[in-house]
Scaffold this motif. Structure first.
Motif, PDB file in Angstrom:
ATOM      1  N   ARG A  15       0.791  -1.189   0.052  1.00  0.00           N
ATOM      2  CA  ARG A  15       0.039   0.093   0.103  1.00  0.00           C
ATOM      3  C   ARG A  15       0.961   1.144  -0.067  1.00  0.00           C
ATOM      4  NH1 ARG A  15      -1.989   3.157   4.379  1.00  0.00           N
ATOM      5  NH2 ARG A  15      -3.479   4.758   3.623  1.00  0.00           N
ATOM      6  N   ASN A  16       2.034   1.235   0.752  1.00  0.00           N
ATOM      7  CA  ASN A  16       2.866   2.384   0.870  1.00  0.00           C
ATOM      8  C   ASN A  16       3.458   2.447  -0.525  1.00  0.00           C
ATOM      9  OD1 ASN A  16       3.358   4.003   3.494  1.00  0.00           O
ATOM     10  ND2 ASN A  16       2.795   1.780   4.014  1.00  0.00           N
ATOM     11  N   GLY A  17       3.660   1.641  -1.277  1.00  0.00           N
ATOM     12  CA  GLY A  17       4.395   1.557  -2.582  1.00  0.00           C
ATOM     13  C   GLY A  17       3.452   2.187  -3.549  1.00  0.00           C
ATOM     14  N   LYS A  18       2.105   2.043  -3.267  1.00  0.00           N
ATOM     15  CA  LYS A  18       1.000   2.633  -4.286  1.00  0.00           C
ATOM     16  C   LYS A  18       1.047   4.089  -4.065  1.00  0.00           C
ATOM     17  CE  LYS A  18      -1.603  -0.775  -6.027  1.00  0.00           C
ATOM     18  NZ  LYS A  18      -1.956  -0.853  -7.526  1.00  0.00           N
ATOM     19  N   GLN A  19       1.304   4.521  -2.631  1.00  0.00           N
ATOM     20  CA  GLN A  19       1.200   5.930  -2.302  1.00  0.00           C
ATOM     21  C   GLN A  19       2.310   6.664  -3.044  1.00  0.00           C
ATOM     22  OE1 GLN A  19       0.824   5.280   1.907  1.00  0.00           O
ATOM     23  NE2 GLN A  19      -0.977   6.487   1.945  1.00  0.00           N
ATOM     24  N   LEU A  20       3.341   5.887  -3.149  1.00  0.00           N
ATOM     25  CA  LEU A  20       4.688   6.410  -3.910  1.00  0.00           C
ATOM     26  C   LEU A  20       4.349   6.609  -5.545  1.00  0.00           C
ATOM     27  CD1 LEU A  20       7.518   4.822  -1.917  1.00  0.00           C
ATOM     28  CD2 LEU A  20       6.692   7.444  -1.628  1.00  0.00           C
ATOM     29  N   GLY A  21       3.151   5.989  -5.974  1.00  0.00           N
ATOM     30  CA  GLY A  21       3.039   5.955  -7.344  1.00  0.00           C
ATOM     31  C   GLY A  21       3.678   4.775  -7.886  1.00  0.00           C
ATOM     32  N   ILE A  22       3.910   3.606  -7.358  1.00  0.00           N
ATOM     33  CA  ILE A  22       4.413   2.380  -7.940  1.00  0.00           C
ATOM     34  C   ILE A  22       2.833   1.667  -8.352  1.00  0.00           C
ATOM     35  CG2 ILE A  22       5.559   0.422  -7.741  1.00  0.00           C
ATOM     36  CD1 ILE A  22       7.423   1.909  -5.519  1.00  0.00           C
ATOM     37  N   ARG A  23       2.992   1.399  -9.477  1.00  0.00           N
ATOM     38  CA  ARG A  23       1.522   0.707  -9.908  1.00  0.00           C
ATOM     39  C   ARG A  23       2.023  -0.953 -10.150  1.00  0.00           C
ATOM     40  NH1 ARG A  23      -1.043   3.943  -7.807  1.00  0.00           N
ATOM     41  NH2 ARG A  23      -1.081   6.149  -8.442  1.00  0.00           N
ATOM     42  N   ASP A  24       3.070  -1.413 -10.265  1.00  0.00           N
ATOM     43  CA  ASP A  24       3.312  -2.650 -10.555  1.00  0.00           C
ATOM     44  C   ASP A  24       3.735  -3.297  -9.475  1.00  0.00           C
ATOM     45  OD1 ASP A  24       2.377  -2.675 -13.304  1.00  0.00           O
ATOM     46  OD2 ASP A  24       4.449  -1.899 -14.022  1.00  0.00           O
ATOM     47  N   PRO A  25       3.825  -4.622  -9.301  1.00  0.00           N
ATOM     48  CA  PRO A  25       4.603  -5.497  -8.166  1.00  0.00           C
ATOM     49  C   PRO A  25       5.798  -5.226  -8.139  1.00  0.00           C
ATOM     50  CG  PRO A  25       2.882  -6.969  -9.387  1.00  0.00           C
ATOM     51  CD  PRO A  25       3.041  -5.733 -10.109  1.00  0.00           C
ATOM     52  N   PHE A  26       6.656  -4.800  -7.050  1.00  0.00           N
ATOM     53  CA  PHE A  26       7.876  -4.194  -6.949  1.00  0.00           C
ATOM     54  C   PHE A  26       8.755  -4.963  -5.682  1.00  0.00           C
ATOM     55  CE2 PHE A  26       5.975  -1.554  -3.865  1.00  0.00           C
ATOM     56  CZ  PHE A  26       6.938  -1.080  -3.127  1.00  0.00           C
ATOM     57  N   LEU A  27       7.833  -5.568  -4.787  1.00  0.00           N
ATOM     58  CA  LEU A  27       8.677  -5.756  -3.554  1.00  0.00           C
ATOM     59  C   LEU A  27       9.682  -6.921  -3.802  1.00  0.00           C
ATOM     60  CD1 LEU A  27       5.787  -5.507  -0.851  1.00  0.00           C
ATOM     61  CD2 LEU A  27       7.796  -3.911  -1.087  1.00  0.00           C
ATOM     62  N   TYR A  28       9.151  -7.637  -4.647  1.00  0.00           N
ATOM     63  CA  TYR A  28       9.940  -9.079  -4.955  1.00  0.00           C
ATOM     64  C   TYR A  28      11.180  -8.565  -5.588  1.00  0.00           C
ATOM     65  CZ  TYR A  28       8.942  -8.713  -9.965  1.00  0.00           C
ATOM     66  OH  TYR A  28       9.086  -8.201 -11.219  1.00  0.00           O
ATOM     67  N   LYS A  29      11.226  -7.542  -6.272  1.00  0.00           N
ATOM     68  CA  LYS A  29      12.687  -7.118  -6.779  1.00  0.00           C
ATOM     69  C   LYS A  29      13.721  -6.637  -5.609  1.00  0.00           C
ATOM     70  CE  LYS A  29      10.597  -4.999 -11.052  1.00  0.00           C
ATOM     71  NZ  LYS A  29      10.042  -4.010 -11.938  1.00  0.00           N
ATOM     72  N   VAL A  30      13.023  -6.045  -4.549  1.00  0.00           N
ATOM     73  CA  VAL A  30      13.899  -5.621  -3.545  1.00  0.00           C
ATOM     74  C   VAL A  30      14.260  -6.561  -2.628  1.00  0.00           C
ATOM     75  CG1 VAL A  30      14.045  -3.760  -1.494  1.00  0.00           C
ATOM     76  CG2 VAL A  30      12.225  -3.452  -3.562  1.00  0.00           C
ATOM     77  N   VAL A  31      13.627  -7.744  -2.725  1.00  0.00           N
ATOM     78  CA  VAL A  31      13.899  -8.819  -2.112  1.00  0.00           C
ATOM     79  C   VAL A  31      15.658  -9.465  -2.323  1.00  0.00           C
ATOM     80  CG1 VAL A  31      13.717 -11.513  -1.756  1.00  0.00           C
ATOM     81  CG2 VAL A  31      11.923 -10.096  -1.731  1.00  0.00           C
ATOM     82  N   ASP A  32      16.020  -8.770  -3.580  1.00  0.00           N
ATOM     83  CA  ASP A  32      17.160  -9.249  -4.162  1.00  0.00           C
ATOM     84  C   ASP A  32      18.442  -8.262  -3.374  1.00  0.00           C
ATOM     85  OD1 ASP A  32      17.067 -11.127  -6.252  1.00  0.00           O
ATOM     86  OD2 ASP A  32      16.287  -9.622  -7.689  1.00  0.00           O
ATOM     87  N   THR A  33      17.861  -7.076  -3.140  1.00  0.00           N
ATOM     88  CA  THR A  33      18.787  -6.108  -2.190  1.00  0.00           C
ATOM     89  C   THR A  33      18.720  -6.521  -1.012  1.00  0.00           C
ATOM     90  OG1 THR A  33      18.295  -4.370  -3.686  1.00  0.00           O
ATOM     91  CG2 THR A  33      19.352  -3.759  -1.739  1.00  0.00           C
ATOM     92  N   VAL A  34      17.794  -6.893  -0.511  1.00  0.00           N
ATOM     93  CA  VAL A  34      17.756  -7.376   1.298  1.00  0.00           C
ATOM     94  C   VAL A  34      18.673  -8.520   1.387  1.00  0.00           C
ATOM     95  CG1 VAL A  34      16.442  -8.487   3.069  1.00  0.00           C
ATOM     96  CG2 VAL A  34      15.561  -6.624   1.347  1.00  0.00           C
ATOM     97  N   ILE A  35      18.593  -9.463   0.202  1.00  0.00           N
ATOM     98  CA  ILE A  35      19.442 -10.604   0.325  1.00  0.00           C
ATOM     99  C   ILE A  35      21.089 -10.473  -0.010  1.00  0.00           C
ATOM    100  CG2 ILE A  35      20.067 -12.989  -0.794  1.00  0.00           C
ATOM    101  CD1 ILE A  35      17.086 -13.142  -1.311  1.00  0.00           C
ATOM    102  N   ALA A  36      21.166  -9.587  -0.854  1.00  0.00           N
ATOM    103  CA  ALA A  36      22.690  -9.156  -1.004  1.00  0.00           C
ATOM    104  C   ALA A  36      23.436  -8.411   0.039  1.00  0.00           C
ATOM    105  CB  ALA A  36      22.525  -8.139  -2.229  1.00  0.00           C
ATOM    106  N   GLU A  37      22.439  -7.762   0.977  1.00  0.00           N
ATOM    107  CA  GLU A  37      23.064  -6.995   2.043  1.00  0.00           C
ATOM    108  C   GLU A  37      23.391  -7.949   3.346  1.00  0.00           C
ATOM    109  OE1 GLU A  37      24.346  -3.897   2.234  1.00  0.00           O
ATOM    110  OE2 GLU A  37      23.657  -3.562   0.012  1.00  0.00           O
ATOM    111  N   ASN A  38      22.684  -9.112   3.368  1.00  0.00           N
ATOM    112  CA  ASN A  38      22.815  -9.855   4.375  1.00  0.00           C
ATOM    113  C   ASN A  38      23.416 -11.236   4.172  1.00  0.00           C
ATOM    114  OD1 ASN A  38      20.997  -8.484   6.694  1.00  0.00           O
ATOM    115  ND2 ASN A  38      19.938  -8.055   4.891  1.00  0.00           N
TER     116      ASN A  38
END
Length: 879
Positions: free
Chosen positions: A311-334
């Motif tokens: 929902r907060n992604g929607k408020q930033l104007g992100i219309r398509d699924p995006f959280l799964y993309k950020v998972v890559d960065t979470v994994i890379a950092e940990n």
């Protein structure tokens, strides 16, 4: 005190306590193991309770961990404040009846003052008001200034939860400076402002309390400490909050890039960025540890976090699924600390994306409805209420969790009639109907349907088809007498050849035919009582009526392929136990017509040789053409025969035993081949981590192996074509030759860069300025390698009076290297401090030694402007 990355801090702590005789344990899973008192692990001590209570013997009396934790009571404040978060890591050292206050304080003081080099004059210590022993130790043995010790009451500095082990605490605080304080003359340790940060709590468990105020000294007192890793990183990196810590900031940067926004430019945007950053960290780790989104328990916590982030992604104007993309960065950092995340990356991203897509299907319509409801509420009424019926519709039809509804309407000063909402929930137990219908399933509750007939007779072991009487037609609105073309239904028959999903084996598919009417059976499940098979179907032609008799038949090809894979799962478990040890037990299974997925207890990744041995062992049994027999017997006889239970199967007094000629003997209600030769061949596709201490093997048999071979041949052919190789046997040699060519070219490029650096040296010196007798040099290059830049820096600092910052821009990234000659360092120059300040001017961070340091920058177009400030920066240090 030197800038230190979060991952480095974790390793520093664990290595330090290993040097003090502690055994380093891996983080326990976020799902509590054998502890039903917790939904999720919320502290470093939580998994240690079994050791403190004497329920289990620890591997060592001294243990150190970095524990993953989830806390959600303050979830509504996440994003609104800079300090709240749901996921964090807790560093800790523990003593189970070994050392006590003297050693715990000694090592804590050594770590923070020697290892981390925190300024002693900025460290404060709190103790329990009556703990004179701790005061004496801190002041006389550790040398802490008594004026920096604060006594606090029982509420703050005495740890106890009901009856059991308890004791006083001693906390370490860091003074961030007067500018972070509230300005009050009474500002001190314990003040609610941001000046004094508590970062390490030492708990001295020395009493057994009865819960009523009576305490008996323990014969062997314990030590339990907890230090928030992110909070420590804030101190070491001199940032204001956890969202500015290096690894967390990198996650936020990825989100900002997707949304096309920047942090600290709009307070509303900042809230959204913090919510998403925190929640995607939490969800990545939760899914990695085996939590799956659902509407109950820890699964609900996960779903709530994912939907709040979406929902907060929607408020930033992100219309398509995006959280799964950020998972890559979470994994890379940990991944350096939690490599299982990388091994399980595809699974985590699949779960996240599926949840995003399911929520996206309904959120727009739901938000439109909610906004209309909000607009209709009279703003002149002092008490504005969203009715329980409206909230329930948003939940049941659009999938809005009640917590999300409350959060959205609270922004408009509106409350919800939650009591009425709960009443409606109790009346209607079917959850998220549309989402489940869209995925060809229906939510069934034993309270909605009362099927009182005799249990469905399963005849699928003997035959793939039979005539059957239709006893019930169930729809989402209740029981029906008739169903027509296009209707989705659940059908109950008196008998069936359809296997209902259980024991990890999927349900059969097939058809129900009566005259010209046809129902496609898409799945088969047990009802909540486990007595009746529910055939999920779609009426394709004609109509069907309750009470008629028709013909049921399953998809035989799919059943046969599923049976092959199920028998292979039995052989696989036996081969794994032979290869790895008797500790291997099945921890989960999914068997369908394409492949088998087998989860099992094991503490580390299997080696290629172990996998090969297991694969060969299974294929050996296939080639032996071993008979597979099934028989029914009482449970005690089955156990005496050595039968093992398979995951997900419930057993009564009489059980079904599947025996592969004594090699594998299992309790199982699934379908199997009658001879191992019918498996054809067995091939392991992958081995990975499913959760902490759980490994996962995916494999296939029969036509699935042929498919893999065909796919492999196509890949080899494509590789041969790309490398212009006519004979596939020449492919390895061609790949090696190409790799050697590329390495040679890389070496040549490095040589050329060195020559370029040499030719540009004079130009660099021509731009030098002087500050108090020290020569200050700056230069920026495009496309130069970091190695060449370092070589240039090494040459510059050969002159003891040189100070230089060199910049390089390559592949859209910027790097800074700072060097200081020996005499320049003696006069106050410090490369780490200098590069940190210059990097900050271009949106970067870095640090290092006095003579050499490095930084990365994100705002590459600001590098030249930042370098113009080098002279003024050097003036701060060189006197």
């Amino acid at each position: 005190m030197q800038w230190t990355g979060l991952n480095e801090l974790r390793e520093k702590f664990l290595s330090f306590f290993e040097s003090k005789g502690h055994t380093r344990l891996k983080s326990y899973p976020l799902i509590p193991q054998g502890d039903n008192s917790l939904l999720l692990i919320n502290s470093g001590m939580a998994p240690m309770k079994k050791f403190f209570l004497g329920q289990e013997v620890p591997p060592n009396k001294r243990v150190t961990t970095c524990q993953k934790c989830i806390r959600t009571p303050d979830i509504e404040n996440v994003g609104k404040t800079a300090r709240h978060g749901t996921y964090f890591e807790m560093l800790g050292n523990f003593s189970f009846g070994d050392y006590f206050k003297h050693e715990a304080t000694e090592w804590a003081w050594e770590f923070v003052t020697k290892e981390l080099e925190l300024p002693i004059d900025r460290i404060w210590v709190s103790i329990y008001q009556d703990d004179d022993e701790a005061f004496e130790i801190w002041t006389k043995e550790r040398g802490v200034d008594p004026s920096h010790i604060v006594r606090m009451g029982k509420e703050d500095n005495f740890w106890e939860i009901g009856s059991g082990p308890c004791g006083p605490c001693s906390e370490l605080y860091f003074d961030r400076g007067e500018d972070k304080g509230c300005g009050s003359p009474d500002c001190r340790v314990g003040c609610e402002c941001d000046r004094f940060v508590e970062f390490w709590n030492l708990v001295f468990s020395q009493f057994n309390g009865d819960g009523e105020g009576h305490y008996e000294p323990m014969e062997h007192p314990n030590i339990d400490t907890g230090m928030g890793l992110e909070r420590l990183a804030c101190i070491m990196q001199e940032v204001d909050n956890l969202f500015e810590v290096d690894t967390v900031q990198n996650i936020m940067n990825h989100i900002s890039e997707i949304a096309g926004v920047k942090y600290k430019q709009d307070p509303k945007v900042d809230v959204c960025l913090r919510v998403i950053t925190d929640h995607i960290r939490s969800t990545t780790f939760m899914i990695g540890d085996g939590v799956i989104p659902s509407n109950e328990g820890r699964g609900y916590v996960l779903r709530r976090l994912l939907r709040r982030a979406a929902r907060n992604g929607k408020q930033l104007g992100i219309r398509d699924p995006f959280l799964y993309k950020v998972v890559d960065t979470v994994i890379a950092e940990n991944k350096s600390a939690y490599p299982e995340l990388e091994e399980n990356a595809d699974y985590i991203k699949k779960i996240v994306r599926a949840e995003e897509e399911n929520f996206a299907k309904t959120i727009d319509k739901g938000m439109e409805l909610l906004n209309n409801i909000i607009d209709s509420i009279d703003s002149n009424i002092e008490s504005k209420i969203l009715s329980g019926e409206q909230a329930f519709k948003l939940y049941d039809t659009y999938g809005f969790p009640i917590d999300l509804i409350k959060e959205i309407i609270s922004e408009q000063g509106i409350d919800v009639d939650e009591a009425r909402f709960r009443e409606l929930m109790n009346e209607q137990k079917t959850r998220a109907r549309e989402a489940k219908l869209n995925s060809d399933t229906v939510g069934w509750s034993s309270e909605n349907y009362h099927i009182t007939d005799e249990p469905t007779e399963f005849v699928g072991y003997e035959t793939y088809e039979c005539d059957a009487k239709l006893l019930h037609i169930l729809t989402e609105d209740g029981e029906a007498e008739e169903a027509k073309e296009g209707d989705r239904v659940n059908l109950v028959f008196d008998r069936t050849p359809f296997y209902a999903e259980s024991g990890g084996q999927v349900g059969d598919r097939g058809v129900f035919v009566i005259g010209n009417s046809v129902v496609n059976i898409l799945d088969c499940q047990k009802d909540p009582s486990g007595q009746h098979s529910l055939h999920l179907g779609l009426v394709m032609a004609g109509s069907i009526q309750k009470g008629v008799t028709g013909h049921l038949s399953i998809d035989g090809l799919k059943r046969d392929a599923t049976a092959r894979n199920h028998t292979a799962a039995h052989l696989l478990q036996k081969a794994l136990r032979d290869e790895l040890g008797s500790h291997v037990h099945q921890a989960g299974q999914l068997v369908d017509s394409e492949r088998l997925r087998f989860d099992f207890n094991h503490f580390e990744a299997m080696t290629p040789q172990e996998l090969l041995n297991v694969e060969q062992a299974v294929n050996a049994k296939i080639l032996e053409a071993v008979k597979v027999t099934t028989s029914e017997m009482d449970i005690e006889s089955a156990r005496a025969q050595g039968a093992m239970a398979l995951f997900g199967e419930k057993y009564g007094d009489i059980v079904r035993v599947v025996d592969a000629d004594g090699y594998s003997v299992e309790l199982c209600g699934g379908t199997h081949v009658d001879n191992t030769s019918k498996l054809g061949l067995f091939k392991i596709i992958s081995e990975s981590s499913a959760a902490a201490g759980i490994r996962r093997i995916e494999a296939t048999t029969g036509t699935g192996v042929l498919g893999l071979m065909q796919e492999g041949n196509l890949l080899i052919a494509a590789a041969c074509g790309a490398l212009k190789v006519t004979n596939p046997h020449e492919l390895p040699a061609r790949c090696k030759a190409l790799n050697d060519e590329l390495k040679a070219k890389d070496r040549k490029i490095d040589e050329l860069n060195q020559k370029i650096a040499s030719t540009q040296m004079q130009n660099v010196f021509d731009t030098a300025t002087e500050v108090n007798g020290v020569r200050v040099i700056s230069a920026s290059f495009n496309g130069m390698t970091v190695q060449a830049l370092r070589a240039m820096g090494d040459r510059i600092k050969e002159n003891p009076l040189n100070v230089a910052v060199l910049a390089n821009i390559a592949d859209g990234k910027g790097n800074l290297i700072a060097v200081c000659g020996k005499e320049a360092v003696a006069r106050g120059a410090h490369a780490g401090n200098i590069v940190r300040e210059i990097a900050a001017l271009a949106g970067g961070k870095g640090g290092g030694r006095p003579d050499s340091a490095m930084a990365g920058v994100t705002e590459i177009f600001q590098i030249d402007e930042a370098l113009t400030q080098l002279t003024s920066v050097v003036q701060k240090f060189v006197k």
